[in-house]
Design a protein around this motif. Structure first.
Motif, PDB file in Angstrom:
ATOM      1  N   ILE A   1       0.843  -1.202   0.000  1.00 33.36           N
ATOM      2  CA  ILE A   1       0.000   0.000   0.000  1.00 33.36           C
ATOM      3  C   ILE A   1       0.877   1.250   0.000  1.00 33.36           C
ATOM      4  O   ILE A   1       0.604   2.215  -0.716  1.00 33.36           O
ATOM      5  CB  ILE A   1      -0.953   0.007   1.210  1.00 33.36           C
ATOM      6  CG1 ILE A   1      -1.962  -1.135   1.104  1.00 33.36           C
ATOM      7  CG2 ILE A   1      -1.682   1.347   1.325  1.00 33.36           C
ATOM      8  CD1 ILE A   1      -2.832  -1.315   2.337  1.00 33.36           C
ATOM      9  N   ASN A   2       1.934   1.210   0.780  1.00 31.90           N
ATOM     10  CA  ASN A   2       2.856   2.344   0.843  1.00 31.90           C
ATOM     11  C   ASN A   2       3.509   2.601  -0.513  1.00 31.90           C
ATOM     12  O   ASN A   2       3.761   3.751  -0.892  1.00 31.90           O
ATOM     13  CB  ASN A   2       3.923   2.079   1.900  1.00 31.90           C
ATOM     14  CG  ASN A   2       4.821   3.272   2.141  1.00 31.90           C
ATOM     15  OD1 ASN A   2       4.371   4.323   2.592  1.00 31.90           O
ATOM     16  ND2 ASN A   2       6.103   3.128   1.829  1.00 31.90           N
ATOM     17  N   ASP A   3       3.760   1.527  -1.258  1.00 29.88           N
ATOM     18  CA  ASP A   3       4.424   1.665  -2.561  1.00 29.88           C
ATOM     19  C   ASP A   3       3.490   2.186  -3.646  1.00 29.88           C
ATOM     20  O   ASP A   3       3.899   3.006  -4.475  1.00 29.88           O
ATOM     21  CB  ASP A   3       4.999   0.308  -3.004  1.00 29.88           C
ATOM     22  CG  ASP A   3       6.200  -0.121  -2.168  1.00 29.88           C
ATOM     23  OD1 ASP A   3       6.818   0.757  -1.528  1.00 29.88           O
ATOM     24  OD2 ASP A   3       6.502  -1.329  -2.147  1.00 29.88           O
ATOM     25  N   VAL A   4       2.243   1.697  -3.667  1.00 28.66           N
ATOM     26  CA  VAL A   4       1.354   2.025  -4.795  1.00 28.66           C
ATOM     27  C   VAL A   4       0.304   3.086  -4.450  1.00 28.66           C
ATOM     28  O   VAL A   4      -0.315   3.662  -5.356  1.00 28.66           O
ATOM     29  CB  VAL A   4       0.625   0.764  -5.308  1.00 28.66           C
ATOM     30  CG1 VAL A   4       1.622  -0.298  -5.709  1.00 28.66           C
ATOM     31  CG2 VAL A   4      -0.364   0.212  -4.273  1.00 28.66           C
ATOM     32  N   GLY A   5       0.091   3.366  -3.161  1.00 26.74           N
ATOM     33  CA  GLY A   5      -0.954   4.308  -2.762  1.00 26.74           C
ATOM     34  C   GLY A   5      -0.564   5.754  -2.962  1.00 26.74           C
ATOM     35  O   GLY A   5       0.610   6.116  -2.952  1.00 26.74           O
ATOM     36  N   LYS A   6      -1.588   6.596  -3.145  1.00 23.01           N
ATOM     37  CA  LYS A   6      -1.388   8.038  -3.284  1.00 23.01           C
ATOM     38  C   LYS A   6      -2.024   8.740  -2.092  1.00 23.01           C
ATOM     39  O   LYS A   6      -3.226   8.609  -1.848  1.00 23.01           O
ATOM     40  CB  LYS A   6      -2.027   8.538  -4.581  1.00 23.01           C
ATOM     41  CG  LYS A   6      -1.873  10.035  -4.806  1.00 23.01           C
ATOM     42  CD  LYS A   6      -2.563  10.465  -6.090  1.00 23.01           C
ATOM     43  CE  LYS A   6      -2.431  11.975  -6.300  1.00 23.01           C
ATOM     44  NZ  LYS A   6      -3.151  12.424  -7.533  1.00 23.01           N
TER      45      LYS A   6
ATOM     46  N   ILE B   1      -9.468   3.219  -4.849  1.00 23.36           N
ATOM     47  CA  ILE B   1     -10.225   2.902  -3.640  1.00 23.36           C
ATOM     48  C   ILE B   1      -9.660   3.715  -2.476  1.00 23.36           C
ATOM     49  O   ILE B   1      -8.443   3.722  -2.268  1.00 23.36           O
ATOM     50  CB  ILE B   1     -10.108   1.406  -3.322  1.00 23.36           C
ATOM     51  CG1 ILE B   1     -10.574   0.566  -4.507  1.00 23.36           C
ATOM     52  CG2 ILE B   1     -10.894   1.043  -2.067  1.00 23.36           C
ATOM     53  CD1 ILE B   1     -10.057  -0.850  -4.474  1.00 23.36           C
ATOM     54  N   PRO B   2     -10.508   4.379  -1.684  1.00 19.36           N
ATOM     55  CA  PRO B   2     -10.000   5.173  -0.566  1.00 19.36           C
ATOM     56  C   PRO B   2      -9.812   4.368   0.715  1.00 19.36           C
ATOM     57  O   PRO B   2     -10.649   3.537   1.068  1.00 19.36           O
ATOM     58  CB  PRO B   2     -11.096   6.231  -0.371  1.00 19.36           C
ATOM     59  CG  PRO B   2     -12.353   5.508  -0.745  1.00 19.36           C
ATOM     60  CD  PRO B   2     -11.972   4.551  -1.850  1.00 19.36           C
TER      61      PRO B   2
ATOM     62  N   GLU C   1     -11.592   3.073   7.683  1.00 20.98           N
ATOM     63  CA  GLU C   1     -12.631   2.465   6.862  1.00 20.98           C
ATOM     64  C   GLU C   1     -12.392   2.729   5.375  1.00 20.98           C
ATOM     65  O   GLU C   1     -11.591   3.581   4.989  1.00 20.98           O
ATOM     66  CB  GLU C   1     -14.013   2.989   7.271  1.00 20.98           C
ATOM     67  CG  GLU C   1     -14.399   2.617   8.691  1.00 20.98           C
ATOM     68  CD  GLU C   1     -15.791   3.069   9.073  1.00 20.98           C
ATOM     69  OE1 GLU C   1     -16.368   2.465   9.982  1.00 20.98           O
ATOM     70  OE2 GLU C   1     -16.289   4.043   8.473  1.00 20.98           O
ATOM     71  N   THR C   2     -13.133   1.982   4.543  1.00 18.47           N
ATOM     72  CA  THR C   2     -13.169   2.225   3.113  1.00 18.47           C
ATOM     73  C   THR C   2     -14.623   2.209   2.672  1.00 18.47           C
ATOM     74  O   THR C   2     -15.517   1.915   3.472  1.00 18.47           O
ATOM     75  CB  THR C   2     -12.352   1.169   2.336  1.00 18.47           C
ATOM     76  OG1 THR C   2     -12.233   1.589   0.966  1.00 18.47           O
ATOM     77  CG2 THR C   2     -13.018  -0.199   2.385  1.00 18.47           C
ATOM     78  N   CYS C   3     -14.862   2.532   1.407  1.00 19.66           N
ATOM     79  CA  CYS C   3     -16.232   2.588   0.894  1.00 19.66           C
ATOM     80  C   CYS C   3     -16.538   1.323   0.103  1.00 19.66           C
ATOM     81  O   CYS C   3     -15.954   1.093  -0.960  1.00 19.66           O
ATOM     82  CB  CYS C   3     -16.412   3.822   0.009  1.00 19.66           C
ATOM     83  SG  CYS C   3     -18.079   3.975  -0.670  1.00 19.66           S
TER      84      CYS C   3
ATOM     85  N   LEU D   1      -6.388  10.612   3.331  1.00 22.24           N
ATOM     86  CA  LEU D   1      -6.707   9.292   2.829  1.00 22.24           C
ATOM     87  C   LEU D   1      -5.689   8.828   1.811  1.00 22.24           C
ATOM     88  O   LEU D   1      -4.953   9.632   1.227  1.00 22.24           O
ATOM     89  CB  LEU D   1      -8.109   9.256   2.223  1.00 22.24           C
ATOM     90  CG  LEU D   1      -8.429  10.223   1.078  1.00 22.24           C
ATOM     91  CD1 LEU D   1      -9.514   9.617   0.190  1.00 22.24           C
ATOM     92  CD2 LEU D   1      -8.962  11.557   1.636  1.00 22.24           C
ATOM     93  N   ILE D   2      -5.644   7.530   1.634  1.00 22.61           N
ATOM     94  CA  ILE D   2      -4.758   6.921   0.646  1.00 22.61           C
ATOM     95  C   ILE D   2      -5.632   6.323  -0.445  1.00 22.61           C
ATOM     96  O   ILE D   2      -6.559   5.556  -0.157  1.00 22.61           O
ATOM     97  CB  ILE D   2      -3.878   5.827   1.276  1.00 22.61           C
ATOM     98  CG1 ILE D   2      -2.986   6.428   2.360  1.00 22.61           C
ATOM     99  CG2 ILE D   2      -3.022   5.143   0.214  1.00 22.61           C
ATOM    100  CD1 ILE D   2      -2.185   5.398   3.129  1.00 22.61           C
ATOM    101  N   MET D   3      -5.343   6.679  -1.691  1.00 22.64           N
ATOM    102  CA  MET D   3      -6.086   6.142  -2.819  1.00 22.64           C
ATOM    103  C   MET D   3      -5.293   4.975  -3.417  1.00 22.64           C
ATOM    104  O   MET D   3      -4.121   5.124  -3.775  1.00 22.64           O
ATOM    105  CB  MET D   3      -6.323   7.221  -3.872  1.00 22.64           C
ATOM    106  CG  MET D   3      -7.070   8.444  -3.350  1.00 22.64           C
ATOM    107  SD  MET D   3      -8.684   8.064  -2.623  1.00 22.64           S
ATOM    108  CE  MET D   3      -9.627   7.625  -4.091  1.00 22.64           C
ATOM    109  N   ILE D   4      -5.950   3.816  -3.495  1.00 17.84           N
ATOM    110  CA  ILE D   4      -5.332   2.586  -3.977  1.00 17.84           C
ATOM    111  C   ILE D   4      -5.805   2.306  -5.404  1.00 17.84           C
ATOM    112  O   ILE D   4      -7.020   2.343  -5.663  1.00 17.84           O
ATOM    113  CB  ILE D   4      -5.710   1.386  -3.087  1.00 17.84           C
ATOM    114  CG1 ILE D   4      -5.419   1.673  -1.617  1.00 17.84           C
ATOM    115  CG2 ILE D   4      -4.994   0.124  -3.557  1.00 17.84           C
ATOM    116  CD1 ILE D   4      -3.976   1.924  -1.313  1.00 17.84           C
TER     117      ILE D   4
END
Length: 210
Positions: free
Chosen positions: A21-26, A46-47, A75-77, A102-105
């Motif tokens: 997640i750390n590598d690909v998330g924004k 995905i948030p 949480e996520t949606c 938030l982190i967007m995946i």
């Protein structure tokens, strides 16, 4: 970002998943009122909510809105994840209720991680379960509760999310979230004020005893 991920999701996700997640998330840091999902748009990410709160709404053909539920820290949606899996357009709108981080995946990672990580699979399934319960609660509120009680519940939830008894909400904003008119909301708020439940001010509402 990794430290925040570890703090929020470390007890849910495997360390390898945290690293991915750390590598690909924004990472996004958004102010109140920022729209992060729109109806009719394809969802590409995905948030994962690190802090703050996001309100999820439906909108009818006339542009009137109805609050479905809130997303909070950790949480996520699930509606978003369902759209990603089905490659369908979003049927909800999501707006930050408070300043949020938030982190967007990337959407393609969701299905990959479902088979790869038990922690992710459990997290997504529990998210579906929790959102379904909240949607049923929303339906129950509309079907079985009068608007007076729905308004009280709404104000309590907003106060809880903001962790503040001062709510920076206009009568029109409340009316839109509850799918009713501003005139009706103003009348009910005035009634609650006369009962000593809250105080109405020019730019905010103070919760006293709901």
């Amino acid at each position: 970002m990794k430290e925040a991920l570890q703090t929020t999701f470390g007890n849910l996700f495997e360390q390898e998943l945290i690293d991915e997640i750390n590598d690909v998330g924004k990472l996004l840091e958004l102010p109140t009122g920022e729209k992060i999902m729109e109806i009719g748009k394809y969802i590409r990410s995905i948030p994962l909510l690190l802090s703050g709160a996001i309100k999820v709404l439906r909108e009818d053909e006339d542009g009137d809105e109805l609050l479905l539920y809130y997303l909070e820290q950790g949480e996520t949606c699930s509606v978003t994840t369902a759209c990603c899996l089905g490659q369908t357009k979003s049927e909800i709108m999501a707006v930050t209720e408070t300043p949020s981080e938030l982190i967007m995946i990337p959407a393609q990672k969701m299905e990959e991680w479902m088979g790869k990580y038990h922690g992710w699979r459990k997290f997504i399934m529990e998210s579906y379960h929790n959102r379904m319960n909240e949607l049923l609660q929303t339906v129950d509120n509309i079907a079985f509760k009068n608007l007076d009680q729905r308004l009280v519940d709404y104000l309590k939830k907003k106060s809880e999310i903001a962790n503040d008894t001062y709510l920076q909400s206009t009568h029109q904003e409340i009316a839109m979230d509850l799918h009713t008119s501003r005139v009706v909301v103003s009348r009910l708020l005035k009634k609650l004020e006369k009962m000593g439940k809250l105080e109405l001010h020019r730019n905010h509402i103070k919760i006293v005893d709901l």
